[in-house]
Design a protein around this motif. Sequence first.
Motif, mmCIF file in Angstrom:
data_model
loop_
_atom_site.group_PDB
_atom_site.id
_atom_site.type_symbol
_atom_site.label_atom_id
_atom_site.label_comp_id
_atom_site.label_asym_id
_atom_site.label_seq_id
_atom_site.Cartn_x
_atom_site.Cartn_y
_atom_site.Cartn_z
ATOM 1 N N LEU A 27 0.855 -1.173 0.000
ATOM 2 C CA LEU A 27 0.000 0.000 0.000
ATOM 3 C C LEU A 27 0.894 1.226 0.000
ATOM 4 C CD1 LEU A 27 -2.937 1.095 0.313
ATOM 5 C CD2 LEU A 27 -2.531 1.073 2.780
ATOM 6 N N PHE A 28 0.497 2.233 -0.746
ATOM 7 C CA PHE A 28 1.245 3.474 -0.836
ATOM 8 C C PHE A 28 0.301 4.627 -0.550
ATOM 9 C CE2 PHE A 28 3.387 0.395 -3.398
ATOM 10 C CZ PHE A 28 4.732 0.638 -3.182
ATOM 11 N N ARG A 29 0.883 5.765 -0.179
ATOM 12 C CA ARG A 29 0.094 6.989 -0.044
ATOM 13 C C ARG A 29 0.867 8.119 -0.682
ATOM 14 N NH1 ARG A 29 0.976 8.732 6.286
ATOM 15 N NH2 ARG A 29 3.132 9.358 5.959
ATOM 16 N N GLY A 30 0.138 9.136 -1.107
ATOM 17 C CA GLY A 30 0.754 10.321 -1.700
ATOM 18 C C GLY A 30 -0.209 11.483 -1.605
ATOM 19 N N GLN A 31 0.318 12.674 -1.779
ATOM 20 C CA GLN A 31 -0.504 13.884 -1.671
ATOM 21 C C GLN A 31 -0.925 14.384 -3.047
ATOM 22 O OE1 GLN A 31 1.948 16.659 0.529
ATOM 23 N NE2 GLN A 31 0.739 16.315 2.364
ATOM 24 N N THR A 32 -2.232 14.596 -3.183
ATOM 25 C CA THR A 32 -2.737 15.245 -4.394
ATOM 26 C C THR A 32 -2.637 16.756 -4.236
ATOM 27 O OG1 THR A 32 -5.006 15.308 -3.560
ATOM 28 C CG2 THR A 32 -4.368 13.399 -4.894
ATOM 29 N N ARG A 33 -2.564 17.188 -2.989
ATOM 30 C CA ARG A 33 -2.503 18.616 -2.674
ATOM 31 C C ARG A 33 -1.643 18.755 -1.425
ATOM 32 N NH1 ARG A 33 -8.191 19.816 -1.746
ATOM 33 N NH2 ARG A 33 -7.925 19.259 0.407
ATOM 34 N N LYS A 34 -0.672 19.663 -1.452
ATOM 35 C CA LYS A 34 0.221 19.855 -0.313
ATOM 36 C C LYS A 34 -0.379 20.834 0.690
ATOM 37 C CE LYS A 34 4.463 18.990 -2.838
ATOM 38 N NZ LYS A 34 5.735 19.558 -3.298
ATOM 39 N N LYS A 35 -0.044 20.623 1.949
ATOM 40 C CA LYS A 35 -0.515 21.509 3.012
ATOM 41 C C LYS A 35 -0.036 22.931 2.729
ATOM 42 C CE LYS A 35 -0.419 22.178 7.970
ATOM 43 N NZ LYS A 35 0.029 21.649 9.249
ATOM 44 N N GLY A 36 -0.946 23.876 2.807
ATOM 45 C CA GLY A 36 -0.602 25.277 2.612
ATOM 46 C C GLY A 36 -0.731 25.776 1.193
ATOM 47 N N ASN A 48 8.170 9.518 -12.173
ATOM 48 C CA ASN A 48 9.332 10.369 -11.991
ATOM 49 C C ASN A 48 10.623 9.758 -12.524
ATOM 50 O OD1 ASN A 48 9.308 8.485 -9.973
ATOM 51 N ND2 ASN A 48 10.063 9.854 -8.378
ATOM 52 N N ASP A 49 10.610 8.486 -12.954
ATOM 53 C CA ASP A 49 11.799 7.907 -13.582
ATOM 54 C C ASP A 49 12.055 8.541 -14.949
ATOM 55 O OD1 ASP A 49 9.554 6.686 -14.722
ATOM 56 O OD2 ASP A 49 10.589 4.791 -15.065
ATOM 57 N N ARG A 50 11.074 9.246 -15.465
ATOM 58 C CA ARG A 50 11.213 9.960 -16.736
ATOM 59 C C ARG A 50 11.424 11.458 -16.508
ATOM 60 N NH1 ARG A 50 5.895 8.003 -18.660
ATOM 61 N NH2 ARG A 50 6.033 5.958 -17.765
ATOM 62 N N GLY A 51 11.770 11.824 -15.285
ATOM 63 C CA GLY A 51 12.045 13.224 -14.994
ATOM 64 C C GLY A 51 10.843 14.024 -14.547
ATOM 65 N N GLY A 52 9.678 13.399 -14.450
ATOM 66 C CA GLY A 52 8.483 14.119 -14.021
ATOM 67 C C GLY A 52 8.422 14.262 -12.516
ATOM 68 N N SER A 53 7.566 15.140 -12.049
ATOM 69 C CA SER A 53 7.434 15.358 -10.611
ATOM 70 C C SER A 53 6.162 14.742 -10.054
ATOM 71 C CB SER A 53 7.465 16.848 -10.307
ATOM 72 O OG SER A 53 6.425 17.515 -11.003
ATOM 73 N N HIS A 76 -5.284 8.925 -9.213
ATOM 74 C CA HIS A 76 -5.007 10.217 -8.582
ATOM 75 C C HIS A 76 -3.572 10.652 -8.873
ATOM 76 C CE1 HIS A 76 -8.599 9.547 -6.082
ATOM 77 N NE2 HIS A 76 -8.137 8.320 -5.921
ATOM 78 N N PRO A 77 -3.352 11.741 -9.600
ATOM 79 C CA PRO A 77 -1.993 12.274 -9.741
ATOM 80 C C PRO A 77 -1.547 12.818 -8.385
ATOM 81 C CG PRO A 77 -3.479 13.263 -11.352
ATOM 82 C CD PRO A 77 -4.316 12.495 -10.391
ATOM 83 N N VAL A 78 -0.347 12.447 -7.951
ATOM 84 C CA VAL A 78 0.189 12.902 -6.668
ATOM 85 C C VAL A 78 1.608 13.423 -6.876
ATOM 86 C CG1 VAL A 78 -1.205 11.288 -5.309
ATOM 87 C CG2 VAL A 78 1.089 10.620 -6.028
ATOM 88 N N TYR A 79 2.070 14.241 -5.943
ATOM 89 C CA TYR A 79 3.452 14.709 -5.966
ATOM 90 C C TYR A 79 4.366 13.524 -5.697
ATOM 91 C CZ TYR A 79 1.667 19.462 -5.828
ATOM 92 O OH TYR A 79 1.029 20.637 -6.123
ATOM 93 N N ALA A 80 5.304 13.255 -6.599
ATOM 94 C CA ALA A 80 6.173 12.068 -6.499
ATOM 95 C C ALA A 80 6.950 12.030 -5.196
ATOM 96 C CB ALA A 80 7.123 12.016 -7.686
ATOM 97 N N GLU A 81 7.438 13.175 -4.725
ATOM 98 C CA GLU A 81 8.256 13.166 -3.513
ATOM 99 C C GLU A 81 7.463 12.817 -2.256
ATOM 100 O OE1 GLU A 81 6.969 17.544 -3.888
ATOM 101 O OE2 GLU A 81 7.568 15.968 -5.260
ATOM 102 N N THR A 82 6.131 12.883 -2.324
ATOM 103 C CA THR A 82 5.316 12.571 -1.142
ATOM 104 C C THR A 82 4.912 11.098 -1.063
ATOM 105 O OG1 THR A 82 3.169 13.041 -2.176
ATOM 106 C CG2 THR A 82 4.344 14.908 -1.169
ATOM 107 N N VAL A 83 5.224 10.319 -2.084
ATOM 108 C CA VAL A 83 4.828 8.906 -2.090
ATOM 109 C C VAL A 83 5.640 8.144 -1.052
ATOM 110 C CG1 VAL A 83 4.743 6.769 -3.444
ATOM 111 C CG2 VAL A 83 4.080 8.941 -4.488
ATOM 112 N N GLY A 84 4.928 7.416 -0.198
ATOM 113 C CA GLY A 84 5.574 6.598 0.821
ATOM 114 C C GLY A 84 4.897 5.246 0.909
ATOM 115 N N GLU A 85 5.679 4.223 1.218
ATOM 116 C CA GLU A 85 5.161 2.862 1.299
ATOM 117 C C GLU A 85 4.742 2.519 2.723
ATOM 118 O OE1 GLU A 85 6.504 -1.682 0.062
ATOM 119 O OE2 GLU A 85 7.828 0.002 -0.340
ATOM 120 N N TYR A 86 3.694 1.737 2.842
ATOM 121 C CA TYR A 86 3.235 1.218 4.129
ATOM 122 C C TYR A 86 4.255 0.207 4.632
ATOM 123 C CZ TYR A 86 0.236 -1.478 7.346
ATOM 124 O OH TYR A 86 -0.286 -2.138 8.428
#
Length: 145
Positions: free
Chosen positions: A5-14, A38-43, A56-66
């Motif tokens: 299971l993974f989670r990621g943010q569709t919208r960042k706080k603030g 993001n392996d193709r340079g995307g964010s 759901h498109p999410v910010y790549a840097e926010t993806v974390g594994e359970y």
Amino acid sequence: MRDLLFRGQTRKKGERIINFAGDKCDSNWVYGGVFHQNDRGGSYSIIYSYDPIAKHPVYAETVGEYTGLTDKNDVRIFEHDICKDSLGTVFEVVWDKENARFIGLTIGSERRIVYVGKEPRVEVIGNIFDNPELINPTPENPADN
């Protein structure tokens, strides 16, 4: 065997939401499977949720594994969570590539490893995206170490 299971943010706080006032918003987390772009340079990455089925498109840097573990309050522990153990030690959950396991790295100048799952009384107190003040303490807001 643990759930993948993974989670990621569709919208960042603030972030500012689109409304008349341009108000700042809370973060929005989604959970499911992941397709990293993001392996193709995307964010962005894509989280596929299961109930309901959605993409759901999410910010790549926010993806974390359970991690497959829960804290003392039965809250799932994810990569990038900030936890506190029964001794008050604060740490960030990270993936240890060399040993293929999740570990905790303590916050502060003296970095040390906390073995996630060894201490049953761990509590999730935030994550590095929504609660940066927990990992970058200011003199007015020191983190417990």
